[in-house]
Design an enzyme around this catalytic site. Structure first.
Site, PDB file in Angstrom:
ATOM      1  CD  GLU A   1      -2.975  -0.748   2.420  1.00 19.60           C
ATOM      2  OE1 GLU A   1      -4.022  -1.394   2.462  1.00 19.60           O
ATOM      3  OE2 GLU A   1      -2.571  -0.024   3.365  1.00 19.60           O
TER       4      GLU A   1
ATOM      5  CE  LYS B   1      -1.151  27.359 -24.691  1.00 16.16           C
ATOM      6  NZ  LYS B   1      -1.871  27.065 -25.957  1.00 16.16           N
ATOM      7  CB  THR B   2      -6.588  26.313 -20.369  1.00 17.99           C
ATOM      8  OG1 THR B   2      -5.987  27.488 -20.917  1.00 17.99           O
ATOM      9  CG2 THR B   2      -7.441  26.688 -19.178  1.00 17.99           C
TER      10      THR B   2
END
Length: 1072
Positions: A90, A235-236
């Site tokens: 984990e 890109k945004t």
């Protein structure tokens, strides 16, 4: 994990707010149970694995899925945590999410010290030792298990270094401690993630790359990162997804959208106010952006900030919002999205990510979601889908707009829309892409349109030359701007390229100059438009460039006067065959004329261009007579480049003395060329002269070319003499003479005062060549390579009277050397550092070679007659004697003497098999051998020999040497040639492994040598600090053949601490 299944983590939040990792027997019914209940009561959606028992030895896929869909991780490190392989697995996944996705990890050290985890001591050391014993007993999965154990150790070490909470049940109230944790977590999850996108196809891998560049786990510096690329590339979207993933690790977060648009509308002070309000809740009036700068620095320099600046297009925007690294507390991160790469460099943003287009599969999947709202689509749409994907060229914006417009449409409607888009681009796409074009200066716009319409796919230097001639000035800066603005790309092969839809955008701008009449446009490239103009004789003075690279199917009749109206045509490029239009007139405005297979024997008589700079007419029908008439009494003063390559009818290069500004003259592969006029040798500005492949050329005129940088005479098979050089020529640095009949270099060759490298290769029969004594005196000559010659020093030269050459590299491969001539040659070139005598007939390497104190590399490969090596240069590091079958056994023994190798850095490759010398401390048989080390990587020399177990095959088998550290495989490379260490059958190898050259970054603190750069990340993963590392050296071969391999290891004691290296497992010794 499937990207679509992960969409929640990008757009709508996570499946779980918190994932608890703990050892059930320690804290399930105490601390962890109470923490879980408090989190749930506080409205925090928490995952807890409440099963008492697990089947098998590893965690389940459902548990891995829960980890990957969780936002915050709280591992509770108790005394017995590390005894559970499930807990450790984990933790490995949790640390992975922390490193690649930027998720928040909040460790709780419950009655344990982080140093016990970091150094694997106390209960954590006992647990690791117990796991190691268990794994060593499982021989079948030994390497796999050791790699798993190594990951556990690294995860514990990294978790111990994280900022967390410490709790001692004997010194505090548990409920108060839990209350503070719940409060902290609640504050984090109250921040609502930004909406990203409905269908985040292809987003996950890009998010992981950007997150890894951010290194959000490092709190020792402020880092700025730039994401750049063309408009519509996502890109945004990428920035929002990254923001959602890493924001929980920061004290203050702010995403400023549409900086370009909002700063233009409301001013920069408005963005500063929004920044301060979002991060520290400050509501303030600002008269000017200069007022906001000190306030931002004062309020945020002690805050760990995450700032996103979206769509920045001016440097001023960065200067007033994130002016310097000292504005924020260490650990802060600033991410900038922009179309302008130069903007990032101007603000000293060194870490950048160039966003790329979607690949074909990703684009197809996104289009299906937008057009059909499903991944499953009727197979009848397959062809039209592929057509749409090809049109969009991986641009997410185009795919989304196309998909939305095509939703619910049938195949005929799809085809109709795509037909229209290919002729007239979609306005919405055009508007977004044109933003970058509109921001350019006028001359930059013009250069962009030239390349988009005509020169995509050309080599960069050719584009620069053509545009320089076209505009009359250097355009390197303009092209650089276009690259920085993400409008152009220069691929690694040096070609100029641009996205297909950006190309379409540029062509549409030119088409709009005159939508109905192509003859009134500035540039013509589409063959139908060009032939419409030529056939209708509708050209105008508006046309400046014509680039024709395809032909119509029908045959068109020409008058030859179609160019008369194009009075401003500056560039004409026709790089195709079978264009049989024979011009009777060419505009005098031409500056660039490139016409492959020029169909006429004549250049029009009235063609007198004053500014023609580049003239390339390869494969033309011009004869020497017609060329003479064309150049005679014409005004070609501006011509700088003249190419007449592959002109079969050209038999003579005539008087070109009128071309006084010519810089490049090429007539390569003119196979019928017999003579060259003397004027070619007196062009003061000529830089490149290429006569390669003129197979009938027997002589070359004298030359006095002070500007010449490149002279190409290779494959002039009948050329007997090198041209006489009449004066100093100090710009030529290398000369290649491959496939000529030149037997002797003239004395005037010494006028090449800056010659650095000389290559002479004879093809077919071996030729005689004499090495003149004056070659020793050439001041800059450092490299000579002769191949296939019968080499004789000048008989007038006496070794005792010779001055030693400055030559550093001498190659005499396949040359006919004698035992008598070799000592003379060695004395001639006593300063060489590299000597190649491969494939020669020498029988003895003379004793005088010991005097060559500079010699470091010696190649004797395939010297079948070599019997004795009577001396070894004192500083020799590299010796290759592959396939030297006659070399005596006493010489082979001498070459593996300890004294030759104890200083380190050697690599010797010898013929035959030998026993491992006694000075090797560790000796083994088999394809692999092991050792253990700690602290520093040891400095060792390796001895390897291999042969077939059965002598029933003489095939050439080879093995490659690799190094495996803690289960991670590393390819080793020879520092002399950068190649892998290959072990040939029936050979002996003795070499320094140069392991110190691939030190990990935590050890060196600097970047590694270039040849080993790709190995550094593997070493960073593999090496344990302050622990014993297991190293295995293997000799692998792809063929399943029985080999006898012997491996020896010697440790350089002066470079290594012998207490830190062992050849038996130190962990077993510790147990005993």
């Amino acid at each position: 994990m499937d990207i679509l299944q992960s969409s929640c983590s990008f757009s709508y939040g996570f499946t779980y707010d918190v994932f608890l990792s703990f050892r059930g027997t320690d804290t399930r019914y105490g601390f962890t149970g109470n923490l879980y209940r408090a989190l749930c009561d506080g409205g925090v959606h928490t995952f807890i694995d409440d099963r008492e028992l697990h089947g098998g030895d590893e965690i389940t896929q459902s548990l891995v899925k829960a980890i990957e869909e969780s936002r915050i991780f709280i591992p509770v490190f108790s005394i017995n945590y590390a005894f559970s392989s499930f807990c450790l697995d984990e933790l490995v996944h949790i640390i992975h999410c922390f490193k690649v996705k930027g998720c928040l990890v909040l460790p709780i050290f419950y009655d344990v010290e982080p140093s016990h985890m970091r150094h694997h001591t106390e209960s954590y050391g006992e647990a690791i030792a117990k796991h190691e014993v268990r794994f060593q007993n499982n021989k079948e999965k030994y390497n796999e298990n050791m790699k798993r154990l190594h990951k556990w150790k690294m995860a514990l070490n990294q978790a111990a270094n994280l900022s967390g909470h410490h709790f001692n049940p004997r010194n505090g109230y548990e409920y108060e401690f839990i209350r503070e944790i719940v409060k902290y977590v609640s504050n984090k999850i109250n921040r609502v993630p930004l909406y990203v996108v409905d269908h985040p196809v292809g987003l996950q891998c890009r998010v992981l790359k950007v997150t890894s560049l951010l290194e959000v786990g490092s709190n020792d510096e402020v880092k700025m990162l730039g994401i750049y690329g063309p408009g519509g590339m996502g890109k945004t979207t990428l920035a929002r997804a990254v923001y959602n993933g890493v924001a929980d690790q920061f004290e203050c977060v702010c995403f400023l959208h549409n900086v370009r648009e909002n700063s233009a509308k409301h001013g920069l002070e408005h963005l500063q106010k929004e920044f301060l309000s979002t991060t520290v809740g400050l509501d303030i009036k600002l008269g000017d952006s200069s007022e906001g700068i000190p306030i931002i620095k004062q309020r945020l320099h002690r805050k760990k900030v995450l700032l996103m600046l979206d769509d920045v297009d001016e440097l001023k925007q960065l200067q007033v919002l994130a002016g310097g690294l000292d504005w924020f507390c260490v650990g802060s991160r600033v991410i900038v999205t922009t179309r302008d790469k130069h903007l990032l460099a101007s603000h000293d943003i060194e870490v950048t990510y160039e966003i790329d287009e979607l690949n074909t599969n990703e684009a197809l999947e996104l289009l299906k979601w937008k057009a059909f709202k499903s991944k499953q689509v009727d197979s009848s749409y397959e062809h039209i889908l592929n057509r749409a994907v090809m049109y969009a060229s991986g641009l997410p914006l185009a795919l989304e707009i196309l998909g939305s417009n095509l939703f619910g449409k049938n195949i005929k409607e799809w085809n109709s829309l795509l037909d229209r888009c290919e002729k007239i681009p979609n306005k919405e796409i055009q508007k977004i892409l044109k933003v970058s074009f509109d921001a350019l200066e006028e001359d930059e716009q013009s250069v962009f349109l030239d390349i988009a319409c005509c020169f995509k796919g050309y080599q960069l230097n050719e584009v620069e030359d053509i545009l320089c001639a076209h505009y009359g000035q250097c355009m390197k800066y303009h092209i650089g701007v276009l690259v920085e603005k993400s409008l152009l790309k220069i691929c690694w092969q040096g070609y100029v390229t641009l996205h297909d839809l950006i190309e379409v955008m540029g062509k549409e701008i030119v088409r709009q100059e005159s939508p109905k009449e192509p003859g009134k446009r500035s540039r013509l490239w589409f063959h139908e438009d060009i032939f419409q103009v030529l056939e209708g004789n509708s050209g105008t003075s508006e046309i400046e460039i014509i680039h024709l690279n395809s032909l119509p199917e029908e045959i068109v009749e020409w008058t030859g006067n179609e160019f008369k109206k194009m009075k401003n045509l500056k560039t004409l490029v026709i790089p195709i065959n079978k264009f049989f239009f024979k011009p009777h007139h060419l505009p005098n405005s031409l500056r660039v004329l490139i016409w492959h297979w020029y169909p006429s024997q004549y250049i029009p008589s009235d063609f007198c261009p004053k500014n023609l700079s580049i003239c390339k007419l390869p494969n033309s029908g011009l004869t020497s007579f017609n060329l003479a008439n064309s150049l005679k009494e014409r005004t070609f003063f501006g011509m700088k480049v003249l190419h007449l390559d592959n002109s079969e009818c050209l038999t003579e290069i005539i008087d070109i003395s009128s071309l006084k500004n010519l810089e490049e003259f090429s007539f390569q592969r003119c196979e019928n060329l017999l003579t060259i006029h003397d004027s070619v040798g007196f062009l003061n500005k000529l830089k490149i002269l290429n006569a390669k492949g003129c197979s009938k050329l027997r002589s070359f005129p004298p030359i006095q070319l002070p500007s010449l940088q490149k002279l190409e005479l290779s494959c002039c098979y009948r050329l007997n003499n090198f041209p006489k050089i009449l004066g100093k020529m100090d710009n030529i640095e290398d000369i290649d003479l491959i496939g000529t009949s030149i037997e002797e270099l003239p004395d005037s060759f010494q006028n090449l005062t800056r010659l650095n490298e000389l290559l002479l290769v004879v093809e077919g029969h071996r030729m005689l060549i004499r090495l003149p004594s004056w070659i020793l005196m050439m001041p800059k000559l450092y490299h000579i390579c002769l191949y296939g010659y019968h080499v004789l020093p000048n008989q007038c030269d006496k070794p005792s009277s010779m001055v030693s050459s400055k030559l550093k590299s001498l190659g005499l491969r396949k040359c006919n050397l004698t035992d008598e001539s070799l000592p003379i040659i060695l004395k001639l070139f006593s300063n060489v550092t590299h000597l190649d005598l491969s494939m020669t007939n020498i029988t003895i390497l003379p004793e005088c070679i010991k005097e060559h104190r500079s010699l470091r590399s010696l190649r004797l490969d395939d010297c079948k007659c070599l019997q004795e090596i009577r001396g070894i240069p004192p500083n020799l590091k590299y010796l290759s004697a592959l396939n030297c079958e006659s070399l005596s056994s006493s010489c082979r023994s001498m070459l593996i003497n300890q004294e030759l190798h104890e200083a380190g850095g050697t690599m010797f490759s010898l013929p035959g098999t030998a026993s491992i010398p006694e000075w090797f401390e560790h000796q083994s048989r088999g394809w692999s051998t092991s050792f253990w080390f700690r602290n520093n990587i040891p400095s060792i020399v390796l001895f390897v020999t291999s042969k077939l177990k059965h002598a029933d095959s003489r095939l050439l088998y080879s093995s490659v040497v690799s190094l495996i550290i803690n289960g991670y495989k590393l390819d080793l490379h020879c520092p002399f040639d950068g190649l892998l260490y290959w072990i040939l059958l029936d050979h002996t190898y003795l070499f320094d492994l140069h392991l110190q050259d691939i030190e990990p970054s935590w050890k060196l603190g600097i970047s590694t040598p270039e040849d080993y750069q790709d190995q550094k990340p593997k070493l960073d993963k593999a090496l344990l600090k302050n622990e014993w590392n297991h190293a295995e050296i293997t000799c692998e071969n792809k063929e399943t053949i029985p080999l006898l391999i012997e491996i020896g290891i010697h440790v350089f004691k002066q470079k290594s601490n012998m207490e830190d290296i062992q050849f038996t497992d130190p962990n077993k010794n510790r147990e005993n």
